[in-house]
Design a protein around this motif. Structure first.
Motif, short mmCIF file in Angstrom:
data_model
loop_
_atom_site.label_atom_id
_atom_site.label_comp_id
_atom_site.label_asym_id
_atom_site.label_seq_id
_atom_site.Cartn_x
_atom_site.Cartn_y
_atom_site.Cartn_z
N ARG A 293 6.27 37.06 54.41
CA ARG A 293 5.42 38.09 53.82
C ARG A 293 4.58 37.48 52.69
NH1 ARG A 293 9.30 41.03 50.66
NH2 ARG A 293 8.75 39.43 49.14
N ARG B 52 15.81 45.16 59.86
CA ARG B 52 15.37 44.95 58.48
C ARG B 52 14.77 46.20 57.85
NH1 ARG B 52 15.21 39.25 57.14
NH2 ARG B 52 16.54 38.43 58.77
N ASP B 53 14.47 46.09 56.57
CA ASP B 53 14.11 47.32 55.85
C ASP B 53 12.70 47.84 56.11
OD1 ASP B 53 13.17 45.07 54.57
OD2 ASP B 53 14.06 45.54 52.61
N GLY C 39 11.11 37.64 53.19
CA GLY C 39 10.20 37.67 52.06
C GLY C 39 9.21 36.52 52.03
N ARG D 237 5.77 46.62 43.05
CA ARG D 237 5.45 45.21 42.84
C ARG D 237 4.10 44.84 43.44
NH1 ARG D 237 8.61 40.63 46.07
NH2 ARG D 237 10.42 41.26 44.86
N ASN E 47 8.50 43.13 55.97
CA ASN E 47 9.52 42.10 55.91
C ASN E 47 9.99 41.65 57.29
OD1 ASN E 47 9.53 42.07 53.14
ND2 ASN E 47 11.18 43.56 52.94
N ARG F 235 14.61 49.91 47.35
CA ARG F 235 13.78 48.76 47.74
C ARG F 235 12.35 49.20 48.03
NH1 ARG F 235 16.23 43.96 48.98
NH2 ARG F 235 14.69 43.47 50.58
N ARG G 246 25.48 47.66 45.14
CA ARG G 246 24.15 47.36 45.67
C ARG G 246 23.08 48.12 44.90
NH1 ARG G 246 23.76 48.35 51.43
NH2 ARG G 246 21.77 47.30 51.13
N ASP H 122 20.93 53.11 55.49
CA ASP H 122 21.11 52.33 54.27
C ASP H 122 20.25 52.89 53.13
OD1 ASP H 122 21.43 50.55 52.28
OD2 ASP H 122 20.61 48.82 53.33
N ARG I 32 10.53 49.56 44.88
CA ARG I 32 10.38 48.28 44.21
C ARG I 32 9.22 47.49 44.83
NH1 ARG I 32 12.85 43.07 44.43
NH2 ARG I 32 14.41 43.67 45.99
N ARG J 56 17.77 51.24 50.64
CA ARG J 56 16.37 50.99 50.97
C ARG J 56 15.42 51.92 50.22
NH1 ARG J 56 17.65 50.53 57.38
NH2 ARG J 56 18.70 48.52 57.27
P1 ATP Z 1 12.12 39.38 47.18
O1 ATP Z 1 10.77 38.82 47.05
O2 ATP Z 1 12.40 40.51 46.22
O3 ATP Z 1 13.22 38.38 47.27
P2 ATP Z 1 12.74 39.80 49.94
O4 ATP Z 1 11.96 40.52 50.98
O5 ATP Z 1 12.95 38.33 50.13
O6 ATP Z 1 12.03 40.13 48.57
P3 ATP Z 1 15.59 39.99 49.70
O7 ATP Z 1 16.36 41.01 48.92
O8 ATP Z 1 15.62 38.58 49.26
O9 ATP Z 1 14.11 40.55 49.76
O10 ATP Z 1 16.06 40.12 51.21
C1 ATP Z 1 15.65 39.20 52.23
C2 ATP Z 1 15.31 39.93 53.52
O11 ATP Z 1 16.45 40.64 54.00
C3 ATP Z 1 14.21 40.99 53.34
O12 ATP Z 1 12.94 40.46 53.59
C4 ATP Z 1 14.59 42.03 54.35
O13 ATP Z 1 13.99 41.73 55.58
C5 ATP Z 1 16.08 41.91 54.50
N1 ATP Z 1 16.78 42.97 53.75
C6 ATP Z 1 17.21 42.93 52.47
N2 ATP Z 1 17.81 44.08 52.13
C7 ATP Z 1 17.77 44.87 53.20
C8 ATP Z 1 18.24 46.18 53.50
N3 ATP Z 1 18.85 46.93 52.57
N4 ATP Z 1 18.03 46.66 54.74
C9 ATP Z 1 17.42 45.91 55.66
N5 ATP Z 1 16.95 44.70 55.46
C10 ATP Z 1 17.12 44.15 54.25
#
Ligand code: ATP
Ligand code: MG
Length: 865
Positions: free
Chosen positions: A485, A569-570, A482, A627, A574, A620, A656, A614, A623, A617
């Motif tokens: 990004r 990752r998702d 995050g 956002r 990210n 996510r 989750r 998963d 979301r 996602r």
């Molecule tokens: P935020 O700004 O909401 O914190 P974030 O991208 O940092 O967004 P987090 O939930 O903190 O989201 O997760 C950190 C990282 O872990 C994400 O950037 C993503 O790459 C990875 N991640 C989180 N959840 C998943 C998932 N369900 N599947 C794959 N990767 C995930």
């Protein structure tokens, strides 16, 4: 301006043209996608149309907006929203039923005719507009097409009358025929012949299916219109035609039965459609790969209803638990897993050959195999339907599933095979075939400056220190997720996640010890966290591929490269990393086109099975889309819908789901996210009987504002999660809501529901007098009031806010101290007196402190000291 939808057909286009005859200033806004016959028509009538069509870039304020052959006002408004004004008049001409109601600016011309053009021709007749023969031909095309040359059931006498009128005006039937016939040319004939020669039958269940292939040098348009010429295609339940034009492959699918949903099947290849017709365009796969894919997925459809025993591998090896490991040396060369049984042959667990080999290598081989048994594995009963196995694929990360009959092992199924069977998966993920299917080269950018601008100096210093230690240790360290990004998007974020190629725990130990920082780590997850003196936390993880090989079993994480770590990752946005290793500090690495997707504002998954692997996602995706105001990529959207359709959210781990929903309800753009959840039917999935009507939309919008009001004016921290849940579910019976709240671990939210339902009845009649309204709301908790104020009429909610503001000022009016000063002895009566005065104040009978004191003196016959 006349709006026609993407992919519009000839009826829409003829109607639009008709509008320009009725209103000569009107221009037609051409969509990007047009049906083949519309393209033909535009070519044929170039001269006539030249001045009548307009492109989006040339649009200016729209005074009047015409929608033809569609009443999807929302979509039209979205597409041209920048050009609409409050005064824009909207006319809708449509022959499909519509729920819209006419109002001030909105005029509806909706009739149940066979074509929309018919409605417009009637208007032309009415108004006595003069038609040239060419105008008449163009209009006639629309009527012919949509009524199937007057053979479809929907054809009405109105359509024939309109056609008769157009013929009188000189419409040319020869033109209509050539355009609608879409004459087949040499090249098309060649393709059709190949398709006939290459037919392969493929029986699935009781259905007959054809898969056939053709090759050509160049892309040949409009083949799909001619496939009905192929007799065998007409005779089967479904067919897939694969046409390979020098590597660009198009697939056309048609089906006569809902049992074979060709749109869905092709959507796994990035295409789409509905059950009866679908298509996909593919680059980067061979014809054979596609054929195998289709075959696998058809087999998958077949196997869904089959029993596990029909797909399991039966030739499994069983050993008694007391057997000594070294005796098994030969066996474990042959199979990856063995079954461990007790003396009666009953299943005790499994043992991994890999682990046994390791232990032999280390000389630990004189012990019974029992020592390495993994007994907490998910097992299948042989009679279980294959489709049911799906949820285990998601919830567990086992690679193999033992199959039992009454406790005795009878077979085994591997995760990969199940995936293949259920989802026709033929992709090899190790080889990086992700959604774009381009094998993109990683991009490297210098982000040193940007990094330094974005993060506070002290954080940069820490990152540099980490980079130095990483270098010394022979590791590589990267900022990921995050925060990267958000650096690219220039958004605030201080969630620092670092991935280490090497050993995160070792790195953290050195870094924390050198600086005397607090830290802790999880050996089994290969993660660690350091807390800086400022309180800022930095998370570290070793780059890895998988979290578990088995629940509760052996080495839990497999080390991997940064690229592999990012690949799991998702979303592409990210997957960016910024290296912080000393010798490469500040280099941004983009393996999966994350930068492009941030620039294009799209959310994209990395590979086709992402949502299946998963389902959280799904939440996510909406979301992040909400956002950031991003779109969801086309293929991603399709796969998301598919995942929702397949009820995958229902098997996602509830905890989750809870976390993700809670995040969503705390996001600033919560309403946008809720809209998306509604759009993709996510809410319908989580909440049975969910409805999203205007009332609910209003409540949710008002709730967002009301939360801000309460937090600013009354300094009350609102429980947003409970409030949004209530806004989404207050229409349901309480016990159903409770069930849902329990299922997703929102039990804390029940309190708010209960309170709301217990006080809701009090507002059936709203008293005129402020004091009476105040009496009603007085003891209601603020969290409930927030919701009530979003739910009751605007007028009532404004009154409530007014009363609450007054309540805040209550102390300024008069206090217990005042009473004491007036000579009253403190007693429970105080409260009553103060309340009495406050109520009078609310009704305006007492206006200020002076009058309050006055009133007191009179009523209680007191004398000021
Ligand atoms: P935020 O700004 O909401 O914190 P974030 O991208 O940092 O967004 P987090 O939930 O903190 O989201 O997760 C950190 C990282 O872990 C994400 O950037 C993503 O790459 C990875 N991640 C989180 N959840 C998943 C998932 N369900 N599947 C794959 N990767 C995930
Ligand atoms: Mg984060």
């Amino acid at each position: 301006m006349v709006y026609i939808e993407e992919g519009a057909d000839l009826d829409a286009f003829s109607s639009a043209y008709g509008i320009t005859l009725l209103y000569p200033e009107a221009k037609i806004l051409l969509p990007h996608a047009l049906s083949p016959t519309v393209r033909l028509t535009i070519n044929r009538f170039k001269d006539l149309l030249e001045k009548k069509v307009i492109r989006k870039k040339d649009l200016s304020k729209i005074e009047r907006l015409f929608l033809v052959d569609t009443s999807n006002l929302k979509r039209a408004q979205q597409s041209v929203q920048n050009y609409l004004t409050e005064k824009t008049i909207i006319d809708i001409y449509d022959h499909h039923p519509s729920k819209l109601k006419k109002s001030g600016n909105l005029h509806l011309y909706i009739e149940k005719t066979g074509s929309a053009t018919t409605i417009i021709v009637k208007k032309i007749v009415e108004k006595g507009v003069q038609l040239k023969p060419e105008d008449a031909t163009l209009l006639l095309l629309g009527i012919y097409e949509d009524t199937g040359s007057f053979t479809y059931n929907i054809t009405t006498s109105e359509d024939l009358k309109a056609a008769a009128f157009l013929l009188e005006k000189g419409a040319d039937l020869e033109t209509v025929r050539t355009i609608l016939e879409r004459r087949i040319d040499e090249k098309q004939i060649n393709i059709v012949q190949q398709l006939i020669e290459n037919i392969q039958y493929f029986p699935v269940k009781d259905k007959k299916i054809i898969i056939s292939v053709a090759y050509s040098k160049e892309y040949i348009p409009d083949i799909s219109a001619h496939l009905h010429l192929i007799k065998p295609f007409q005779e089967v339940d479904a067919f897939f035609a694969i046409i390979n034009a020098s590597g660009k492959i198009s697939i056309i699918g048609r089906s006569k039965t809902k049992d074979i949903n060709v749109g869905k099947i092709l959507s796994f290849l990035g295409g789409g459609g509905h059950y009866a017709a679908g298509s996909a365009m593919i680059k980067g796969m061979t014809t054979q790969e596609i054929k195998t894919y289709l075959e696998n997925i058809l087999i998958g459809e077949f196997y869904r209803d089959q029993k596990i025993s029909n797909i399991m591998y039966r030739n499994v090896i069983k050993v008694e638990k007391s057997r000594i490991i070294k005796e098994l040396k030969d066996i474990i060369q042959k199979v990856p897993v063995i079954f461990v049984v007790n003396r009666e042959g009953k299943f005790e667990g499994i043992a991994l050959s890999k682990v046994l080999k390791e232990s032999i290598r280390h000389g630990i081989d004189d012990i019974p195999v029992e020592n390495f048994v993994i007994d907490n594995v998910v097992t299948f009963e042989e009679s279980m339907p294959v489709a049911e196995a799906e949820k285990y694929l998601i919830n567990s990360s086992q690679d193999y599933f033992p199959v039992l009959r009454k406790g005795y092992p009878v077979g085994i199924v591997s995760r990969n095979y199940l995936l293949k069977v259920l989802h026709g998966q033929v992709f090899d993920f190790e080889k990086d075939i992700f959604i774009t299917r381009e094998r993109i080269k990683p991009k490297y950018l210098n982000y040193r400056e940007k990094l330094q601008q974005h993060l506070p100096d002290d954080v940069i210093q820490e990152l540099k220190k980490i980079g130095v230690i990483a270098k010394k240790s022979g590791f590589r360290a990267y900022l990921v997720g995050g925060i990267v990004r958000d650096i690219v998007m220039k958004r605030k974020n201080l969630d620092i996640d670092i991935i280490v190629e090497g050993d995160a725990i070792e790195l953290v130990k050195r870094y924390a010890k050198e600086n005397n920082y607090r830290y802790y780590y999880f050996e089994e997850f290969m993660t660690a966290q350091v807390t800086l003196p400022s309180g800022l936390k930095i998370d570290f993880a070793t780059a890895r591929k998988e979290i578990y090989e088995y629940p509760g079993a052996y080495p839990k994480v497999r080390k991997a490269s940064i690229k592999e770590d990012l690949y799991r990752r998702d979303f592409t946005i990210n997957t960016l990393a910024i290296e912080i290793t000393e010798d490469n500090f500040g280099t941004l690495i983009d393996f999966f086109n994350g930068l492009r997707d941030i620039k294009d504002k799209v959310i994209r998954i990395l590979h086709q099975l992402s949502f299946i692997e998963d389902p959280v996602r799904i939440l996510r995706a909406v979301r992040f889309a909400g956002r950031f105001g991003f779109k969801i990529g086309k293929m991603t959207e399709r796969l998301l819908k598919l995942a929702v359709d397949e009820n995958l959210l229902l098997v996602a781990p509830a905890g989750r789901v809870n976390t993700e929903l809670s995040y969503s309800f705390n996001e600033e753009k919560v309403t946008e996210i809720i809209y998306l959840m509604n759009k993709y039917k996510i809410l319908h999935q989580l909440i049975p009987e969910f409805v999203f009507d205007n009332k609910r939309e209003e409540v949710i919008n008002r709730l967002r504002d009301m939360i801000v009001t309460f937090e600013i004016f009354f300094g009350h921290k609102v429980d947003r999660v409970a409030n949004y849940l209530l806004a989404l579910m207050y229409h349901l019976p309480l016990d159903i809501s409770y069930q849902i709240l329990d299922r997703y671990h929102f039990s804390n939210g029940k309190q708010l529901f209960k309170l709301f339902f217990s006080v809701k009845g009090r507002f059936r009649r709203i008293p005129e007098k402020n004091s009476e309204l105040y009496r009603i709301i007085k003891n209601i908790k603020k969290d409930v009031l927030v919701f009530l104020c979003s739910y009751l009429s605007n007028e009532v909610s404004e009154r409530i806010i007014y009363l609450l503001k007054k309540e805040e000022e209550k102390k300024l009016l008069i206090t217990g101290n005042d009473l004491k000063e007036l000579g009253l002895k403190p007693s429970p009566l105080f409260k009553e007196i103060l309340e009495d005065i406050f109520l009078k104040y609310l009704d305006g009978e007492i206006k200020n402190r002076k009058e309050a004191l006055e009133y007191l003196k009179n009523k209680y016959k007191l004398n000021a000291l």
